[in-house]
Design an enzyme around this catalytic site. Structure first.
Site, short mmCIF file in Angstrom:
data_model
loop_
_atom_site.label_atom_id
_atom_site.label_comp_id
_atom_site.label_asym_id
_atom_site.label_seq_id
_atom_site.Cartn_x
_atom_site.Cartn_y
_atom_site.Cartn_z
N CYS A 179 6.55 -25.45 -12.93
CA CYS A 179 6.06 -24.60 -11.85
C CYS A 179 6.46 -23.13 -11.99
CB CYS A 179 6.57 -25.13 -10.51
SG CYS A 179 6.00 -26.81 -10.14
N HIS A 211 17.07 -19.82 -18.28
CA HIS A 211 16.80 -21.15 -18.84
C HIS A 211 18.10 -21.93 -18.94
CE1 HIS A 211 14.84 -24.30 -21.01
NE2 HIS A 211 13.79 -23.58 -21.33
N HIS A 216 9.48 -8.22 0.86
CA HIS A 216 8.76 -9.49 0.96
C HIS A 216 9.27 -10.46 -0.10
CE1 HIS A 216 5.98 -7.37 3.60
NE2 HIS A 216 5.88 -6.43 2.68
N HIS A 249 8.65 -19.97 -4.52
CA HIS A 249 7.79 -21.09 -4.94
C HIS A 249 7.77 -22.20 -3.89
CE1 HIS A 249 6.09 -24.43 -7.02
NE2 HIS A 249 7.25 -25.04 -7.20
N HIS A 308 2.24 -25.49 3.88
CA HIS A 308 1.52 -26.19 4.94
C HIS A 308 0.02 -26.22 4.66
CE1 HIS A 308 -0.48 -26.61 8.89
NE2 HIS A 308 0.55 -27.40 9.18
N ASN A 367 1.96 -27.95 -2.65
CA ASN A 367 2.57 -27.39 -3.86
C ASN A 367 1.48 -27.24 -4.92
OD1 ASN A 367 3.94 -26.85 -6.23
ND2 ASN A 367 5.45 -28.48 -5.99
#
Length: 487
Positions: free
Chosen positions: A218, A297, A382, A386, A415, A419
């Site tokens: 993702c 990573h 802002h 994720h 909502h 995802n």
């Protein structure tokens, strides 16, 4: 107990401290400049120049030479500015919506799940933070599901072409000017590749630098932006096209291992297309400028490497297993990431506090004392976190000491769309724009987590008061948001 007056006083003191430290150099320079200008005003300009040149001719020549050389070196080594011209998020047709009831009814009809698995999915759905209008691909609305290669290609084409068609319509660019193409999709990597599919569909030029990223989870959307940025540093006056998506059709899990059932409950259809440019003239029409990229990573650690793992269960059914250690590992990856990001974005006042806390812990061996978490609200206006699930958003809200308004875009995206993997951070940015909150100079932090395990950040600055793009995914529903989500 801390009373409201004490809280307000503490906040005022903290704001005063940050203002003092941030403007300390200016406050010290002003008196010095006043004294210098006062002394210089006593001499005429001709007197100053003549006196200096008579006594320091060689020094003056040397100074000018060094200044010119320094200017040339600075100009040649300065990274090229990269602008985000526009982006588009795919909005699936309404017939692909899946409510809680429809999700559970379809799961029962498939007959691959036992009662325990169905009950587990029901509980996950109730706590997930997803609403009643998320989307699943057409193939999974069929009974039995049509999980063929052809159906997976159809999903990919609908999402990718849908986002790209809207982007190209809004920007009206000459497609032959696209010099770089980066596509990321973790679990669906056919031959020819998805990037080749785009080249074929839109007849991009033969020397386009194309890349297809797979298996990176993702957070691959931020990785794709970073790769495109690197390419734009090399190739002058060109566009880079970045496409981020995930494919669900062939990656639905039909077994009964609970750790592998969670993705079924959270992942939904979505995708984004982003147009970047390094052309100076494109600054005027662009929405944002890329400021920083930080990638972390943790793959060298076995637990981190295995916490999101695609495998087969005992019945040889393939799925993605999520470890119970996932949130702890994500927290460690976040700490590493913000340790690098902090010095790049935080005001000097916060950096001093962080460093002082670090030194105090080392000197006094205060291992039990909590580390000071910098106030990133001072660095960003802002946050696009994720939308991996309610737990992910909750953890970052707590760890970074954010307010509900800072995670609103993430919660509402989860909502409304679920995802959507690597594209979720773009739906969140679109939400902020649709609410009319993006002002010139505002700084945006996009942060994503992915298998491997990775935590990646992108920082953007708004170049104008950003209006939502035409056919924004929130265009027809933004008036209903925010909604109250049961936690």
């Amino acid at each position: 107990m801390e009373y409201p007056l004490q809280t307000r006083t503490r906040n005022y003191v903290k704001l005063g401290y940050h203002y003092l430290i941030s403007h300390l150099l200016k406050l010290l320079l002003v008196p010095s400049m006043v004294v210098l200008l006062t002394n210089m005003s006593l001499l005429s300009l001709n007197q100053l120049c003549l006196h200096y040149l008579q006594n320091n001719l060689l020094g003056f020549i040397f100074l000018i030479t060094v200044a010119i050389f320094g200017f040339v070196v600075f100009f040649m080594s300065k990274p090229r500015s990269v602008y985000l011209v526009d982006y588009s998020c795919y909005l699936p047709p309404s017939n692909l919506k899946v409510s809680y009831k429809k999700f559970m009814d379809r799961s029962k009809l498939i007959q691959d799940f036992n009662e325990s698995s169905l009950e587990f999915q029901r509980k996950i759905m109730e706590r997930s933070g997803l609403g009643e209008e998320t989307y699943l691909p057409e193939a999974l609305h069929c009974v039995p599901p049509r999980t063929t290669m052809a159906a997976a290609r159809e999903e990919a084409e609908q999402v990718i072409f849908g986002a790209l068609d809207n982007l190209f319509e809004n920007t009206e660019i000459n497609l032959r000017e696209i010099g770089v193409l980066v596509v990321n999709c973790s679990l669906f990597n056919p031959t020819p590749s998805l990037s080749a599919m785009i080249v074929n569909k839109y007849k991009l030029r033969g020397n386009v630098k194309s890349f297809n990223l797979g298996g990176m989870g993702c957070s691959a959307g931020v990785i794709a932006i970073d790769l495109a940025n690197d390419m734009l540093q090399i190739h002058r006056n060109t566009f880079a096209l970045v496409v981020s998506t995930e494919n669900i059709t062939q990656n639905w899990y039909f077994g009964n291992k609970k750790a592998m059932l969670i993705p079924n409950c959270l992942f939904r259809v979505g995708g984004s297309a982003i147009l970047l440019s390094n052309k100076t003239l494109d600054r005027k029409r662009s929405k944002y400028k890329l400021v920083h990229m930080v990638r972390t990573h943790k793959g060298s650690d076995e637990k981190a490497f295995n916490c999101v793992y695609q495998e087969q269960d005992e019945a040889l059914k393939t799925g993605v297993s999520l470890s119970k250690d996932l949130m702890a590992i994500a927290g460690e990856a976040l700490k590493t990431n913000i340790t690098t990001l902090g010095p790049l974005v935080l005001p000097i006042s916060e950096q001093i506090l962080f460093f002082a806390n670090f030194v105090a812990k080392r000197l006094f061996n205060a291992k039990n004392k909590k580390s000071y978490i910098p106030d990133f609200k001072l660095a960003f206006d802002h946050f696009c976190i994720h939308a991996g699930g309610r737990a992910v958003i909750d953890e970052l809200e707590k760890s970074l000491k954010l307010l509900p308004k800072h995670v609103e875009a993430s919660r509402m995206t989860l909502h409304r769309f679920g995802n959507t993997s690597s594209s979720s951070i773009w739906y969140e940015l679109a939400y902020t724009e649709a609410k009319g909150r993006m002002r010139k100079g505002n700084r945006v932090w996009q942060i994503a987590f992915g298998s491997g395990f990775k935590c990646n950040s992108a920082v953007w600055v708004a170049l104008c008061d950003v209006e939502p793009s035409v056919n924004s995914p929130w265009e027809h529903c933004i008036h209903r948001y925010p909604v109250k989500v049961d936690l």
